[in-house]
Design a protein around this motif. Structure first.
Motif, PDB file in Angstrom:
ATOM      1  N   ASP A  77       0.848  -1.188   0.000  1.00  0.00           N
ATOM      2  CA  ASP A  77       0.000   0.000   0.000  1.00  0.00           C
ATOM      3  C   ASP A  77       0.886   1.240   0.000  1.00  0.00           C
ATOM      4  OD1 ASP A  77      -2.086  -1.756   2.241  1.00  0.00           O
ATOM      5  OD2 ASP A  77      -2.647  -1.158   0.213  1.00  0.00           O
ATOM      6  N   TYR A  78       0.656   2.094  -0.961  1.00  0.00           N
ATOM      7  CA  TYR A  78       1.376   3.368  -1.020  1.00  0.00           C
ATOM      8  C   TYR A  78       0.414   4.487  -0.604  1.00  0.00           C
ATOM      9  CZ  TYR A  78       4.926   0.825  -3.630  1.00  0.00           C
ATOM     10  OH  TYR A  78       5.897  -0.070  -4.008  1.00  0.00           O
ATOM     11  N   TRP A  79       0.938   5.434   0.148  1.00  0.00           N
ATOM     12  CA  TRP A  79       0.112   6.529   0.674  1.00  0.00           C
ATOM     13  C   TRP A  79       0.727   7.879   0.364  1.00  0.00           C
ATOM     14  CZ3 TRP A  79      -4.531   5.208   2.574  1.00  0.00           C
ATOM     15  CH2 TRP A  79      -4.707   3.893   3.021  1.00  0.00           C
ATOM     16  N   GLY A  80      -0.125   8.815   0.050  1.00  0.00           N
ATOM     17  CA  GLY A  80       0.311  10.196  -0.058  1.00  0.00           C
ATOM     18  C   GLY A  80       0.413  10.823   1.318  1.00  0.00           C
ATOM     19  N   GLN A  81       0.794  12.077   1.363  1.00  0.00           N
ATOM     20  CA  GLN A  81       1.095  12.725   2.629  1.00  0.00           C
ATOM     21  C   GLN A  81      -0.133  13.189   3.393  1.00  0.00           C
ATOM     22  OE1 GLN A  81       1.124  14.154  -0.257  1.00  0.00           O
ATOM     23  NE2 GLN A  81       0.809  16.361  -0.142  1.00  0.00           N
ATOM     24  N   GLY A  82      -1.296  13.145   2.794  1.00  0.00           N
ATOM     25  CA  GLY A  82      -2.504  13.582   3.478  1.00  0.00           C
ATOM     26  C   GLY A  82      -2.764  15.056   3.256  1.00  0.00           C
ATOM     27  N   THR A  83      -4.006  15.379   3.068  1.00  0.00           N
ATOM     28  CA  THR A  83      -4.404  16.784   2.905  1.00  0.00           C
ATOM     29  C   THR A  83      -5.650  17.026   3.745  1.00  0.00           C
ATOM     30  OG1 THR A  83      -4.907  18.522   1.284  1.00  0.00           O
ATOM     31  CG2 THR A  83      -5.745  16.317   0.792  1.00  0.00           C
ATOM     32  N   GLN A  84      -5.640  18.117   4.488  1.00  0.00           N
ATOM     33  CA  GLN A  84      -6.728  18.399   5.430  1.00  0.00           C
ATOM     34  C   GLN A  84      -7.927  19.017   4.708  1.00  0.00           C
ATOM     35  OE1 GLN A  84      -6.889  17.961   9.002  1.00  0.00           O
ATOM     36  NE2 GLN A  84      -9.034  18.487   8.645  1.00  0.00           N
ATOM     37  N   VAL A  85      -9.075  18.460   4.979  1.00  0.00           N
ATOM     38  CA  VAL A  85     -10.337  19.038   4.520  1.00  0.00           C
ATOM     39  C   VAL A  85     -11.157  19.380   5.760  1.00  0.00           C
ATOM     40  CG1 VAL A  85     -12.518  18.581   3.338  1.00  0.00           C
ATOM     41  CG2 VAL A  85     -10.362  17.804   2.329  1.00  0.00           C
ATOM     42  N   THR A  86     -11.531  20.641   5.865  1.00  0.00           N
ATOM     43  CA  THR A  86     -12.319  21.096   6.996  1.00  0.00           C
ATOM     44  C   THR A  86     -13.593  21.752   6.477  1.00  0.00           C
ATOM     45  OG1 THR A  86     -10.327  21.494   8.319  1.00  0.00           O
ATOM     46  CG2 THR A  86     -12.372  22.513   9.078  1.00  0.00           C
ATOM     47  N   VAL A  87     -14.721  21.252   6.934  1.00  0.00           N
ATOM     48  CA  VAL A  87     -16.012  21.780   6.511  1.00  0.00           C
ATOM     49  C   VAL A  87     -16.678  22.406   7.725  1.00  0.00           C
ATOM     50  CG1 VAL A  87     -18.208  21.294   5.402  1.00  0.00           C
ATOM     51  CG2 VAL A  87     -16.184  19.931   4.816  1.00  0.00           C
TER      52      VAL A  87
END
Length: 120
Positions: A108-118
């Motif tokens: 499994d390869y993963w990106g660094q993550g990006t925050q989504v705030t609603v």
């Protein structure tokens, strides 16, 4: 395989965001790799949001069906997640994912993550 995600941010409920994930690496091929998006909210487990198989079939979590659309640009090795009608419960860190599921020893390869705030 490297995954570079972008596009998160802060948006009001009912708004839209588009996430992008660009894949690179000598072993990556969109004809053999599945790609997708997972998310993890504070105190919760990471969960699948949407994914596309190497054959092109897409799968969505029930909570995002009819609101989120997964698409890809094979020439750019990039996938997108168009998120519409966002709700506060969509708030999470979103992670791009890729794997060659046809390989019995797949990684499994993963990106660094990006925050989504609603906001409500």
């Amino acid at each position: 395989v490297q995954l570079q995600a972008s596009g998160g941010g802060l948006v009001q409920a009912g708004g839209s965001l588009r996430l992008s994930c660009a894949a690179s690496g000598s072993t990556f091929s969109n004809s053999t790799y599945a790609m997708g998006w997972y998310r993890q909210a504070p105190g919760k487990k990471r969960e699948l949001v949407a994914a596309i198989s190497s054959g092109g079939s897409t799968n969505y979590a029930d909570s995002v069906k009819d609101r989120f659309t997964f698409s890809g640009d094979n020439a750019k090795n990039t996938v997108y997640l168009q998120m519409n009608s966002l709700k506060p419960e969509d708030t999470a860190v979103y992670y791009c994912w890729a794997a060659n599921l046809g390989n019995s020893d797949y990684v499994d390869y993963w990106g660094q993550g990006t925050q989504v705030t609603v906001s409500s």
